[in-house]
Design a protein around this motif. Structure first.
Motif, mmCIF file in Angstrom:
data_model
loop_
_atom_site.group_PDB
_atom_site.id
_atom_site.type_symbol
_atom_site.label_atom_id
_atom_site.label_comp_id
_atom_site.label_asym_id
_atom_site.label_seq_id
_atom_site.Cartn_x
_atom_site.Cartn_y
_atom_site.Cartn_z
ATOM 1 N N TYR A 1 -4.365 19.142 5.547
ATOM 2 C CA TYR A 1 -3.155 19.736 4.991
ATOM 3 C C TYR A 1 -1.865 19.290 5.662
ATOM 4 C CZ TYR A 1 -2.529 23.115 8.800
ATOM 5 O OH TYR A 1 -2.291 23.702 10.005
ATOM 6 N N LYS A 2 -1.944 18.762 6.876
ATOM 7 C CA LYS A 2 -0.735 18.302 7.573
ATOM 8 C C LYS A 2 -0.311 16.902 7.125
ATOM 9 C CE LYS A 2 -1.588 21.024 11.720
ATOM 10 N NZ LYS A 2 -1.854 20.965 13.172
ATOM 11 N N ASN A 3 -1.173 16.223 6.390
ATOM 12 C CA ASN A 3 -0.909 14.837 5.993
ATOM 13 C C ASN A 3 -0.414 14.763 4.544
ATOM 14 O OD1 ASN A 3 -0.787 12.051 6.294
ATOM 15 N ND2 ASN A 3 -2.878 11.765 5.603
ATOM 16 N N HIS A 4 0.794 15.258 4.321
ATOM 17 C CA HIS A 4 1.437 15.233 3.006
ATOM 18 C C HIS A 4 2.888 14.823 3.171
ATOM 19 C CE1 HIS A 4 -1.494 16.937 0.194
ATOM 20 N NE2 HIS A 4 -1.933 17.657 1.203
ATOM 21 N N SER A 5 3.440 14.220 2.125
ATOM 22 C CA SER A 5 4.862 13.884 2.113
ATOM 23 C C SER A 5 5.406 13.960 0.698
ATOM 24 C CB SER A 5 5.105 12.475 2.663
ATOM 25 O OG SER A 5 6.462 12.108 2.491
ATOM 26 N N VAL A 6 6.174 15.015 0.428
ATOM 27 C CA VAL A 6 6.829 15.126 -0.874
ATOM 28 C C VAL A 6 7.868 14.015 -1.011
ATOM 29 C CG1 VAL A 6 8.354 16.549 -2.300
ATOM 30 C CG2 VAL A 6 6.391 17.575 -1.193
ATOM 31 N N PRO B 1 0.230 21.500 -5.477
ATOM 32 C CA PRO B 1 -0.893 22.430 -5.309
ATOM 33 C C PRO B 1 -1.802 22.047 -4.142
ATOM 34 C CG PRO B 1 -1.359 20.920 -7.104
ATOM 35 C CD PRO B 1 0.029 20.588 -6.613
ATOM 36 N N GLY B 2 -2.427 23.044 -3.565
ATOM 37 C CA GLY B 2 -3.493 22.825 -2.593
ATOM 38 C C GLY B 2 -3.064 22.220 -1.276
ATOM 39 N N VAL B 3 -1.915 22.627 -0.741
ATOM 40 C CA VAL B 3 -1.451 22.026 0.517
ATOM 41 C C VAL B 3 -1.559 22.974 1.717
ATOM 42 C CG1 VAL B 3 0.029 20.306 -0.550
ATOM 43 C CG2 VAL B 3 0.967 22.561 -0.032
ATOM 44 N N ALA B 4 -2.155 24.137 1.519
ATOM 45 C CA ALA B 4 -2.367 25.055 2.642
ATOM 46 C C ALA B 4 -3.657 24.681 3.379
ATOM 47 C CB ALA B 4 -2.460 26.498 2.145
ATOM 48 N N GLU B 5 -3.758 25.105 4.609
ATOM 49 C CA GLU B 5 -4.921 24.786 5.438
ATOM 50 C C GLU B 5 -6.233 25.194 4.779
ATOM 51 O OE1 GLU B 5 -6.452 25.315 10.057
ATOM 52 O OE2 GLU B 5 -4.799 26.547 9.333
ATOM 53 N N LYS B 6 -6.254 26.364 4.128
ATOM 54 C CA LYS B 6 -7.491 26.839 3.497
ATOM 55 C C LYS B 6 -7.839 26.059 2.226
ATOM 56 C CE LYS B 6 -5.491 30.501 0.695
ATOM 57 N NZ LYS B 6 -5.640 31.842 0.213
ATOM 58 N N GLU B 7 -6.881 25.263 1.690
ATOM 59 C CA GLU B 7 -7.077 24.549 0.426
ATOM 60 C C GLU B 7 -7.301 23.049 0.578
ATOM 61 O OE1 GLU B 7 -3.920 27.340 -2.059
ATOM 62 O OE2 GLU B 7 -3.214 25.559 -0.992
ATOM 63 N N VAL C 1 0.861 -1.189 0.000
ATOM 64 C CA VAL C 1 0.000 0.000 0.000
ATOM 65 C C VAL C 1 0.890 1.230 0.000
ATOM 66 C CG1 VAL C 1 -1.932 -1.085 1.215
ATOM 67 C CG2 VAL C 1 -0.196 0.127 2.519
ATOM 68 N N ILE C 2 0.368 2.299 -0.554
ATOM 69 C CA ILE C 2 1.055 3.585 -0.512
ATOM 70 C C ILE C 2 0.582 4.286 0.753
ATOM 71 C CG2 ILE C 2 1.412 5.793 -1.676
ATOM 72 C CD1 ILE C 2 0.703 4.340 -4.323
ATOM 73 N N GLY C 3 1.512 4.700 1.602
ATOM 74 C CA GLY C 3 1.155 5.407 2.835
ATOM 75 C C GLY C 3 0.316 6.639 2.544
ATOM 76 N N MET C 4 -0.567 6.977 3.476
ATOM 77 C CA MET C 4 -1.537 8.053 3.234
ATOM 78 C C MET C 4 -0.896 9.395 2.919
ATOM 79 S SD MET C 4 -4.560 7.065 2.864
ATOM 80 C CE MET C 4 -5.189 8.720 2.697
ATOM 81 N N ALA C 5 0.174 9.779 3.594
ATOM 82 C CA ALA C 5 0.791 11.086 3.330
ATOM 83 C C ALA C 5 1.330 11.143 1.906
ATOM 84 C CB ALA C 5 1.876 11.380 4.355
#
Length: 158
Positions: A128-133, A118-124, A47-51
């Motif tokens: 938004y905290k669950n990302h991993s480049v 794109p779209g990684v700010a809280e308002k978008e 599986v691909i991790g959620m972030a």
């Protein structure tokens, strides 16, 4: 209950990564919508991790639209093995595989970093905290190293 096509798919027989046309449906006014299974990892084996999945989703939403007209949606499967890609019009798996490959190549590149997501700010974003480049880049490299097939059962790598 209605039958759901993806629940009829034998997940033990497919060979990921692949692109599979699920269906092309004609609407009431003659519009055609194509639904693709964009499977990045082997079902029930990884599986691909959620972030990472979340960052791939946001990135691909823009990158795919830069490469092909008519994308309606690119949404992750709950099983975390890939995405549904919904398109206006008729498209074939080879065409979509090339677009997916090119988009993943951009994610995997050294130049890809936070400013390109794109779209990684809280308002978008609703989480938004669950990302991993880093995770998105590593998964893009892994998927590309395995090759993307235009057939779910036979390796026809594009």
């Amino acid at each position: 209950m209605a039958e759901v096509e993806s629940f009829q798919l034998d997940h033990t027989k497919v060979l990921a990564p692949y692109i599979r046309l699920i269906d092309a449906e004609v609407g009431f006014h003659g519009d055609i919508i194509s639904n693709f299974d964009v499977r990045f990892v082997q079902p029930n084996q990884n599986v691909i991790g959620m972030a990472a999945l979340h960052t791939i989703e946001h990135s691909m939403a823009s990158l795919i639209r830069d490469r092909i007209d008519g994308m309606i949606d690119f949404s992750p499967f709950g099983c975390q093995t890939g995405f549904h890609m919904i398109m206006w019009g008729e498209h074939n798996p080879e065409e979509i595989a090339k677009v997916i490959k090119s988009s993943l190549e951009e994610i995997a590149s050294d130049a890809f970093d936070w400013p390109q997501v794109p779209g990684v700010a809280e308002k978008e974003c609703g989480n938004y905290k669950n990302h991993s480049v880093f995770g998105a880049k590593e998964w893009a490299k892994k998927i590309l190293s395995e090759g993307i097939s235009s057939d779910p059962y036979e390796r026809k790598v594009i």
